[in-house]
Design an enzyme around this catalytic site. Structure first.
Site, PDB file in Angstrom:
ATOM      1  CD  GLU A 142       0.901  -9.476  -0.373  1.00 37.84           C
ATOM      2  OE1 GLU A 142       0.307  -8.473  -0.799  1.00 37.84           O
ATOM      3  OE2 GLU A 142       0.313 -10.419   0.182  1.00 37.84           O
ATOM      4  CB  CYS A 151       6.467  -1.438 -15.021  1.00 38.02           C
ATOM      5  SG  CYS A 151       6.978   0.269 -15.242  1.00 38.02           S
ATOM      6  CB  CYS A 153       8.486   3.137 -17.136  1.00 38.62           C
ATOM      7  SG  CYS A 153       9.825   2.068 -16.566  1.00 38.62           S
ATOM      8  CD  GLU A 312       1.188 -10.056   4.834  1.00 38.52           C
ATOM      9  OE1 GLU A 312       0.029  -9.873   4.393  1.00 38.52           O
ATOM     10  OE2 GLU A 312       2.147  -9.321   4.534  1.00 38.52           O
TER      11      GLU A 312
HETATM   12  C1  GLA Z   1      -1.297  -8.098   1.870  1.00 35.95           C
HETATM   13  C2  GLA Z   1      -0.139  -7.191   2.288  1.00 35.95           C
HETATM   14  C3  GLA Z   1      -0.319  -6.623   3.662  1.00 35.95           C
HETATM   15  C4  GLA Z   1      -1.731  -6.139   3.881  1.00 35.95           C
HETATM   16  C5  GLA Z   1      -2.666  -7.327   3.665  1.00 35.95           C
HETATM   17  C6  GLA Z   1      -4.116  -6.936   3.930  1.00 35.95           C
HETATM   18  O1  GLA Z   1      -1.062  -9.402   2.250  1.00 35.95           O
HETATM   19  O2  GLA Z   1       1.092  -7.900   2.296  1.00 35.95           O
HETATM   20  O3  GLA Z   1       0.563  -5.492   3.773  1.00 35.95           O
HETATM   21  O4  GLA Z   1      -2.032  -5.121   2.949  1.00 35.95           O
HETATM   22  O5  GLA Z   1      -2.567  -7.732   2.319  1.00 35.95           O
HETATM   23  O6  GLA Z   1      -4.926  -8.082   3.961  1.00 35.95           O
END
Ligand code: GLA
Length: 697
Positions: A142, A151, A153, A312
């Site tokens: 992510e 950023c 810097c 995810e």
């Molecule tokens: C993001 C991150 C994961 C975790 C989830 C929690 O998708 O990629 O590492 O922190 O959120 O919902």
């Protein structure tokens, strides 16, 4: 379609791994993603590597017939590295350092961090270059999460100046392109140009756009470093990155140019709380919004025009939104099917087991903290069986494209001109209207080839170049159906107004120009009325919100005019222009749902696109590869009259229990029809887009 899970063996005693992996295989999972945050375990001190734990986990997973996706572990540089090379850390605009102690505390433009990245990625990819169980790699994790794309810097300042020197012939050209005479903002050299730090008044809009572009480009470069190193180790691996939902600061299309597979992270009940234009309804708090999630599916699917993954998938209750309700019964199954209907080839739940330590103890997994099955595990097990039943399927073939332009997003973010003018929300207003007719949509960049689409929707195409204008003109002339939204054709490529009236180079195509614009707070009544209704009555007075452009039609015909107090009354608000074999409609307002749905229906009908009658809110259908998915994001039972139970491939009610009568009217005991339960799914053989009626209980 496949299911999988994100697993952190490093969080658990190795004695528990075999039980975990067996339970994954028993649920029919096929992919396991690991190691995105494991640098501290892999290299507890510089040069001391500890791979055995990961070797063992990979072998276990492979021995149980599943495949592994590994991650380059650069999202969490360990403390010893930060202490040795503190320059790798990011900085806020005011110079505050983003410290070690959570994650994403490194700068994409740090040469020191690029060296360390090269070192660790070479080590981990070399370790598994010949493993038969590693299918591919996710770069980092992510990019940009926790507001870390931009950023400020010194490394970024130096890189920004080099980026400017590459983009402009000399500093005079930069001054001219940006219009820096204004407020004496000229520069006499590129070295004088700083990142936009704290200032008394707002920043120059062209400089903000340049910094947004530069920051996104910096991530493209950093991701490419990972991709090149991964492919050097084993060119057969796929390379992916897990993008985020509704994420406005990173151009995913540009990053995807270096990927083989696009993936993203979907948390529906969180997204309707922390990145949603409206207040979430009870159903949305339990299951999310199908169009908010659907638009991300369609954007990431369209980035490479290939199958994509959900890397995810929310597994149950999560820890980070303002509130964390338990998802509705069956929601984890609903989300996987919804993703499949939008073209996903794999859905991996985040995480395997609720974690005992660290920042995410309040985040569910498929298993509880004690290792026993949680709600998501039951849903995942049912869904993997249903995916097996559905078998292989084709890609989504969408007849409609929505044009999504990060440059326009960044330019409007620099000058929203109304506190509630949010580019992504305006996109969703038009996207939702098309999806509400059951039509599949690709969400594509302005550079996409549009010729294959029956209809194209371009809300707030704010920055328009002459070449884009020519391509859009060719598209309509050849018979394409175009629908523009407000604030289209306003700026040039450097975020300056054009000397010609809006929509600038699109004026001939649109057949009208914009005389005035205004942004409206909600307390001002804002409505339009159709001009073809002779007996204009209150029913045909249609509300809009936030933004109004007074149009001066030339070749175009007015479809709607303003019906409201104030100087706009009676002026043209929506016009349609016949162009060659096609048509162009320009909507000069931010449409509320009634207007957006009417404009979408007119567009689809002109384009000859098969569509359903308007579907109930929260109910969406998707056609893919011979099957029609009906996904119910509401807590109500739905009836699908006209669908023969025999054509059901997947449903969530026992077919013998289907005894709800025909839709509407009295329940006829002899009539049977398909019922889709609360937060439920039905998958029907064949393409039922235009034949599907949906009746609410
Ligand atoms: C993001 C991150 C994961 C975790 C989830 C929690 O998708 O990629 O590492 O922190 O959120 O919902």
């Amino acid at each position: 379609m496949r299911l999988g899970v994100c697993y952190f063996p490093e969080h658990w005693p190795s004695e528990e791994w075999e039980r975990d992996v067996e339970a994954m295989a028993d649920a029919g999972l096929e992919y396991v993603r690991m190691a995105e945050f494991s640098w501290g375990v892999l290299e507890p001190e510089r040069g001391e590597f500890n791979f055995e734990w990961l070797d063992e986990a990979i072998e276990l997973i492979g021995d149980h017939g599943m495949q592994v996706v590994l991650c380059t572990p650069t999202a969490t540089p360990p403390k010893w590295l930060v202490d040795e090379r503190p320059s790798i850390r990011q900085e806020e605009p005011d110079g505050t350092v983003r410290e070690h102690g959570s994650r994403r505390h490194y700068c994409f433009n740090s040469e020191a961090y690029r060296e360390e990245t090269t070192r660790i990625v070479e080590r981990v990819t070399e370790r598994y270059a010949n493993s038969p169980h590693v299918a591919g790699w996710q770069t980092d994790n992510e990019f940009g999460c926790h507001r870390t794309i931009r950023c400020y810097c010194d490394d970024c300042a130096d890189a920004f100046r080099m980026w400017l020197a590459d983009r402009y012939d000399d500093v005079d050209q930069l001054n001219e392109a940006w219009g820096n005479r204004f407020w004496s903002q000229q520069y006499s050299s590129f070295e004088e140009v700083d990142p936009p730090g704290p200032t008394p008044a707002e920043h120059h809009p062209s400089r903000l756009l340049a910094y947004a572009r530069f920051s996104s480009d910096s991530v493209v470069d950093y991701n490419r470093l990972h991709a090149d190193l991964i492919r050097d180790a084993n060119p057969d691996w796929f390379v992916t990155h897990n993008f985020m939902g509704r994420f406005p600061t990173l151009n995913a299309y540009d990053v995807s140019d270096d990927l083989d597979l696009v993936s993203w992270d979907s948390y529906p009940t969180g997204f309707v709380q922390d990145r949603f234009a409206d207040e979430a309804s009870p159903d949305q708090l339990r299951a999310g919004d199908p169009d908010q999630v659907g638009m991300d599916h369609d954007l990431y699917r369209s980035a490479l025009d290939r199958p994509f993954w959900v890397m995810e998938q929310q597994p149950g209750d999560v820890n980070w939104p303002p509130h964390c309700p338990q998802p509705g019964e069956g929601a984890m199954r609903l989300w996987a099917h919804h993703a499949a209907a939008h073209g996903a080839d794999a859905v991996l739940y985040f995480r395997w087991r609720r974690c005992l330590e660290g920042q995410e103890q309040y985040h569910a997994g498929l298993r509880k903290a004690d290792g026993s099955p949680d709600r998501g595990y039951t849903d995942a097990t049912q869904t993997s069986g249903e995916f097996d039943t559905l078998g292989e399927t084709d890609h989504v073939d969408a007849p409609v494209a929505v044009v999504f332009d990060y440059d326009s997003l960044w330019a409007l973010d620099a000058q929203p001109h109304a506190p509630d003018f949010d580019y992504w929300a305006l996109q969703e207003a038009f996207y939702r209207a098309v999806r509400g007719h059951g039509v599949q949509v690709d969400v594509v960049p302005p550079t996409a080839n549009l010729s294959g689409y029956e209809a194209v929707v371009a809300p707030a195409l704010h920055l328009v170049t002459d070449s884009l204008s020519e391509r859009l003109t060719d598209y309509a002339t050849a018979g394409g159906e175009l629908l523009f939204g407000p604030r289209t054709g306003v700026k040039d490529a450097e975020n300056k107004l054009r000397p010609a009236s809006q929509p600038g180079p699109l004026a001939d195509l649109v057949g009208a120009t914009v005389d005035q614009h205004e942004s409206l707070p909600r307390r001002l009544e804002a409505a339009v009325r159709p001009v073809d209704e002779s007996d204009v009555d209150d029913d045909s007075i249609i509300p809009f919100r936030t933004w109004a452009e007074w149009l001066d039609p030339d070749a175009a015909e007015t479809q709607y005019e303003y019906d409201m107090d104030g100087p706009a009354d009676g002026r043209s608000a929506v016009v349609t222009n016949a162009v060659g074999d096609g048509h162009v409609t320009y909507c000069g307002v931010w449409p509320e749902s009634a207007l957006a749905e009417t404009l979408a229906a007119d567009l689809l009908d002109r384009a000859g696109v098969r569509r359903a009658e308007r579907l109930p809110n929260g109910v969406r259908i998707g056609y893919r590869g011979g099957h029609t998915w009906v996904t119910n994001f509401t807590g109500d039972h739905l009836r699908l009259p006209g669908i023969d139970a025999e054509s059901l491939v997947v449903d969530d009610t026992d077919r013998d229990a289907i005894d709800i009568g025909a839709a509407g009217g009295e329940i006829d005991a002899d009539a049977h029809c398909v019922v889709v339960g609360p937060y439920g799914v039905a998958v029907v053989e064949g393409d039922h887009v235009d034949g599907l009626q949906v009746a609410e209980q």
